[in-house]
Design a protein around this motif. Structure first.
Motif, PDB file in Angstrom:
ATOM      1  N   TYR A  51      28.774  36.941  52.302  1.00 17.45           N
ATOM      2  CA  TYR A  51      29.732  36.676  51.237  1.00 17.45           C
ATOM      3  C   TYR A  51      30.002  35.177  51.204  1.00 17.45           C
ATOM      4  CZ  TYR A  51      30.544  41.659  50.565  1.00 17.45           C
ATOM      5  OH  TYR A  51      30.374  42.987  50.277  1.00 17.45           O
ATOM      6  N   SER A  72      31.369  31.326  50.182  1.00 16.44           N
ATOM      7  CA  SER A  72      32.499  30.516  49.745  1.00 16.44           C
ATOM      8  C   SER A  72      32.146  29.868  48.408  1.00 16.44           C
ATOM      9  CB  SER A  72      32.804  29.431  50.774  1.00 16.44           C
ATOM     10  OG  SER A  72      31.732  28.486  50.803  1.00 16.44           O
ATOM     11  N   GLU A  82      37.594  32.770  46.635  1.00 18.36           N
ATOM     12  CA  GLU A  82      37.639  33.129  48.056  1.00 18.36           C
ATOM     13  C   GLU A  82      38.783  34.084  48.393  1.00 18.36           C
ATOM     14  OE1 GLU A  82      37.572  29.400  50.104  1.00 18.36           O
ATOM     15  OE2 GLU A  82      35.668  28.820  49.201  1.00 18.36           O
ATOM     16  N   LYS A 140      30.533  36.799  46.392  1.00 16.85           N
ATOM     17  CA  LYS A 140      31.477  35.760  46.783  1.00 16.85           C
ATOM     18  C   LYS A 140      32.520  36.392  47.704  1.00 16.85           C
ATOM     19  CE  LYS A 140      29.031  33.583  43.761  1.00 16.85           C
ATOM     20  NZ  LYS A 140      28.175  34.709  43.354  1.00 16.85           N
ATOM     21  N   GLN A 141      33.254  35.568  48.423  1.00  9.33           N
ATOM     22  CA  GLN A 141      34.190  36.092  49.419  1.00  9.33           C
ATOM     23  C   GLN A 141      35.236  37.008  48.800  1.00  9.33           C
ATOM     24  OE1 GLN A 141      35.818  33.010  51.913  1.00  9.33           O
ATOM     25  NE2 GLN A 141      33.813  32.405  52.695  1.00  9.33           N
ATOM     26  N   ARG A 168      35.079  40.973  48.842  1.00 11.39           N
ATOM     27  CA  ARG A 168      35.551  41.813  49.946  1.00 11.39           C
ATOM     28  C   ARG A 168      36.827  42.566  49.559  1.00 11.39           C
ATOM     29  NH1 ARG A 168      32.878  40.650  54.595  1.00 11.39           N
ATOM     30  NH2 ARG A 168      31.899  38.602  54.830  1.00 11.39           N
TER      31      ARG A 168
END
Length: 243
Positions: free
Chosen positions: A14, A16, A182, A201-202, A205
């Motif tokens: 994932y 940043s 993020e 991308k973060q 999650r």
């Protein structure tokens, strides 16, 4: 574990915001991808993801209608390409593109959609109209990773206010509009489907929707290795896969 990751496979990396920008810079400068080429690849992959999430035979309404809401920057251009391919795939896209970019490339994408008789709305339907006007889904191509640049500005702020309340499924491209790349959502929209471009991308999650697709098969192997992306396995000739 899903078939995309499979037994024994490391989960995808994932990224940043800085890492995602570095990959795009490398593709453009070192690998000589053109900006039009990247937007075309991503837009086609997003349309493929929509067809997987909402296959024609399963749609609850008679017409396979999709509203594509486009912002003024690159994510909006990806949305325009997505709409064009949806038309080719026998869907019925409609575009809302209130702040058109002066960029000649984006103007070309707009012309392509107009030449294919894809309707452009002059206003965004209210959440009630979105349901009553028989759209099966909304494609969120408003802000993406450019969230910091335009979240609070009009017309983006009004669009996000409407999208927060719609009850039909939303498909967000790369980064849901209003989300930090993020940190994720801070009371923003809640998409049902997320299409991560190149790699997740973060913020992904924190995605709680029903399907998360990744469109990164086109990435050169050396780029995948350099950034330790651990991409999912793409079966057959698929360009997009569900995690």
């Amino acid at each position: 574990m899903s078939s995309a990751t499979g037994a024994g496979r490391e989960p995808p990396r994932y990224l940043s915001k800085a890492e995602a920008e570095a990959i795009e810079k490398e593709l453009l400068e070192d690998y000589r991808f053109g900006r039009q080429q990247l937007i075309e690849i991503w837009g086609h992959a997003c349309a493929m993801a929509v067809t997987k999430a909402f296959p024609l035979p399963s749609l609850p309404r008679k017409q396979p209608t999709v509203l594509v809401v486009c912002g003024p920057a690159q994510n909006g251009a990806i949305g325009l390409v997505c709409a064009r391919h949806l038309r080719i795939f026998d869907y019925e896209p409609t575009i809302f593109y209130p702040k058109r970019s002066p960029d000649p490339l984006y103007r070309d994408f707009t012309t392509q959609c107009e030449k294919m008789d894809i309707p452009f709305l002059s206003y965004l339907p209210t959440e009630v109209q979105l349901i009553n006007d028989a759209y099966n889904a909304v494609v969120d191509a408003v802000l993406g990773a450019e969230a910091e640049a335009g979240e609070g500005r009009e017309p983006c702020a009004a669009i996000l206010a409407t999208l927060k309340h719609v009850r039909i499924p939303i498909v967000s491209l790369d980064v849901p509009s209003g989300w930090d790349v993020e940190a994720g959502s801070s009371g923003g929209i809640s998409p049902d489907v997320l299409v991560s471009l190149s790699a997740p991308k973060q913020c992904a999650r924190r995605f709680l929707g029903r399907q998360h697709f990744v469109a990164g098969r086109f990435l050169p192997y050396d780029v995948q290795k350099k950034f330790e992306l651990n991409p999912p396995k793409y079966p057959g000739t698929e360009c997009v896969v569900a995690l």
